[in-house]
Structure formats: C-alpha cells, structure tokens
Design a protein around this motif. Structure first.
Motif: not given
Length: 354
Positions: A94-107
């Motif tokens: 999910r775009g490294f969900a532990g570090e970033n808001p999951e499944n987003t463009r920022a991730a």
C-alpha cells in the motif's frame, strides 16, 4: 455459496514472434514458455525474482543448519534448504503503509523516490475497488472508515462501492491531508520504471468465493461478477507504461485478468496451500503470495496448518517467485530471506539491509 461479509480484508524479454494460446488461461504464450507483455517476459521475471535467487537457480544446498542468535536454528529438509535471498524484490505494501498514508499519491511518491529512509520499492502494491459510479479507486477496505484501532481510515462513512466517486475521492485518509485517489491518478505518481502490484480487492459484491479453487460452474458464475470491474482496471493500466503484477485472493479475479491482460499473475494464499498452488498452475502464474506462516524454515511457520507442502520448494520447481506478506520488522524480513523467499511485501522501506 460462501459469502464474504463487509469486514474488509481478513488480514491486516523474448524477441521471438512465434506465439500460441494457452488452453487453460486463454493468454497468448510466447515461444519461451512465458507470457509476453510490453516489456517482455525476461524483464518481468527479473523484476519479480531477486537477482541473487534467479542467478543461483532453483534450490541451493545448505548441509548444516546455521545457529540462531534467538536460540533457534534454521530448519533443513534432507540436508538441503533454499539459498538465502540477498537481493529480494521489495514490494511496497500500500505504498509502505507503516511510513505513509496507505494507497495515496503521497505514499506512491515516497515509496519510489530515489533518496529516502530506506530502499526504493521495486513495485508498489495498490488495492483497487469500484465506487458506486463505476470508477476505480485505490482503497483497501470495504468501508470508508471503521478500523479496529478506533481511527477511521477516512473521515467519511459508508461502503465504497455504494458511495459516489466525488464523496470517495474527497475523503481524507488517516488525517494526512491526502485523499482517496482514482487508480489512474495514483499511477501518475509512480515512475514508469517501478512496477505496480495491483491487488484486485473487490468488484463491488459481498457474494464472493474467497481464497479457494472453484469448480467449473462456480468459477463461471464468479467470473461474471468480476469481469466488468477487471476490464475497467485493465483499461486504465493499458494507458500507462508500468510493468504490472495482478494479485488477488479470488480465483475468478485472476481468471478474468488472464483473459484480458498479458500481465503477470499471483494468487494470494490464505488457508490452503493446495488451492493456491492449483490456482497458480491453472493460470500459469509468475508468483505466489503466501502469508509468513506458510513459509517453512522460519519461526513463523505453522506446521499444523501448512506442513503438508513445502511451498518454497514447490514454487522453485515451477519457476514461481515467492513474495511473502506482510513484513513489518527486520526480524521477520531476515528470517523470510533466510528461508529463500524472493520478495517481501513490506510496510517499511528500511527492512532490507543494503
């Protein structure tokens, strides 16, 4: 028929011009025995398999089990074990969900930047579901909010596929300032040299057959449920240049993907190794995605549930990459790589040591 309730996920280059159509999946097979894609089967396999594992061959020999600093030992079968993977495929869950808001463009941007806290992702894993308007969005859960930790995934409520696109795509994810993106928008945030692992999460139905090999009649019925959604996903992906790996817990989702796309496929395994292997064989998968509990030779292996088949050896024999999920610690990553898995579906970019 087994129905899945609205509870979300239960886990939180050949240049030859000679072709033939595979009878089981209907996909066009090239002369090398793989399935041709825009970037060619050789590059696809290089991305899905860690370079060290691919170069080493199917199974290496380790005649002595190595001692563990935690008091355990590596398990070995008949004096042999898969070689440790030293250059694994890193799939950003999910775009490294532990570090970033999951499944987003920022991730997606963070997971694929050249200079980050850890290693750049080889593929970004993206969950896809439809809205009530039939648009494809990147989102994991069935519900827009309602996570068990008390923090809603977004500031909106309702079932995603029963909610209009404007409401869904305006919903803020985990109080991050990021909103739920359409699939096409997310793809635009991922560089073309990074692959995309698209998990076909739900076509907008609660009458799905989860993580099982289906008989012919059941499979055809389920294909009809999945077909319109998967066709839309493929249409969006065809407008971009990323290498694609489709994964899903649902056989019918992979069956339709195999009909409509030449991209790689990977069943996600759950309770049955045999069913996962059968699905992978049926659609000539390039990978399998097991939970860590299915990987022998690790402290996480559940012998009582999965002891009948050595999935890593089975995958080696068939030329499949093994990408294990979900990896959330150095300890887990290290043990899985010792056991010979090819890829890590990880929540953090820092779990693979350079």
């Amino acid at each position: 028929m087994t129905e899945v309730p609205r509870l979300g996920c239960p886990v939180c280059g050949s240049s030859s011009s000679s072709h033939a159509v595979d009878a089981a999946s209907g996909r066009e097979r090239d002369a090398t025995g793989g399935f041709g894609a825009a970037l060619g089967s050789r590059r696809r396999r290089a991305l899905l398999l860690g370079t060290a594992t691919a170069a080493a061959g199917a199974v290496g020999v380790a005649s002595v089990s190595r001692p563990r600093t935690d008091g355990g030992t590596d398990s070995a079968s008949a004096g042999e074990s898969p070689e440790r993977t030293t250059d694994p495929t890193l799939i950003a869950h999910r775009g490294f969900a532990g570090e970033n808001p999951e499944n987003t463009r920022a991730a997606a941007r963070a997971a694929t930047r050249e200079e980050g806290p850890g290693r750049r992702a080889d593929l970004v894993e993206v969950d896809v579901v439809p809205t009530a308007d039939g648009d494809v969005v990147a989102f994991h859960d069935d519900e827009l909010s309602g996570r068990d930790d008390g923090l809603g995934l977004t500031d909106e409520t309702g079932v995603v596929w029963e909610t209009d696109t404007e409401t869904v795509t305006s919903a803020e994810v985990l109080r991050s300032g990021e909103t739920v993106p359409r699939l096409g928008e997310l793809l635009e945030s991922i560089p073309a040299d990074v692959g995309v692992n698209v998990e076909l999460k739900n076509p907008g139905s609660t009458s799905l057959r989860f993580a099982e090999k289906l008989d012919e009649d059941a499979l055809e019925a389920q294909r009809s449920v999945w077909r319109p959604f998967v066709e839309r996903v493929v249409e969006i992906l065809d407008g971009h240049d990323h290498e694609v790996l489709f994964s899903s817990f649902y056989e019918a989702a992979l069956a339709v993907a195999s009909e409509r796309s030449t991209a790689s496929l990977a069943p996600i395994l759950w309770e049955s190794v045999a069913d996962g292997v059968a699905i992978a064989e049926a659609y000539d998968a390039d990978a399998v995605h097991p939970p860590a509990a299915m990987v022998p030779g690790t402290p996480f292996f559940d012998d009582a549930r999965f002891g009948g088949t050595d999935l890593v050896r089975t995958a080696r024999d068939r030329g499949w990459a093994v990408n294990a999920w979900t990896v959330d610690s150095w300890y887990r990553a290290d043990r899985l790589l010792d056991a010979g898995v090819d890829g890590l579906i990880a929540d953090y970019s820092t779990l693979v040591r350079e």
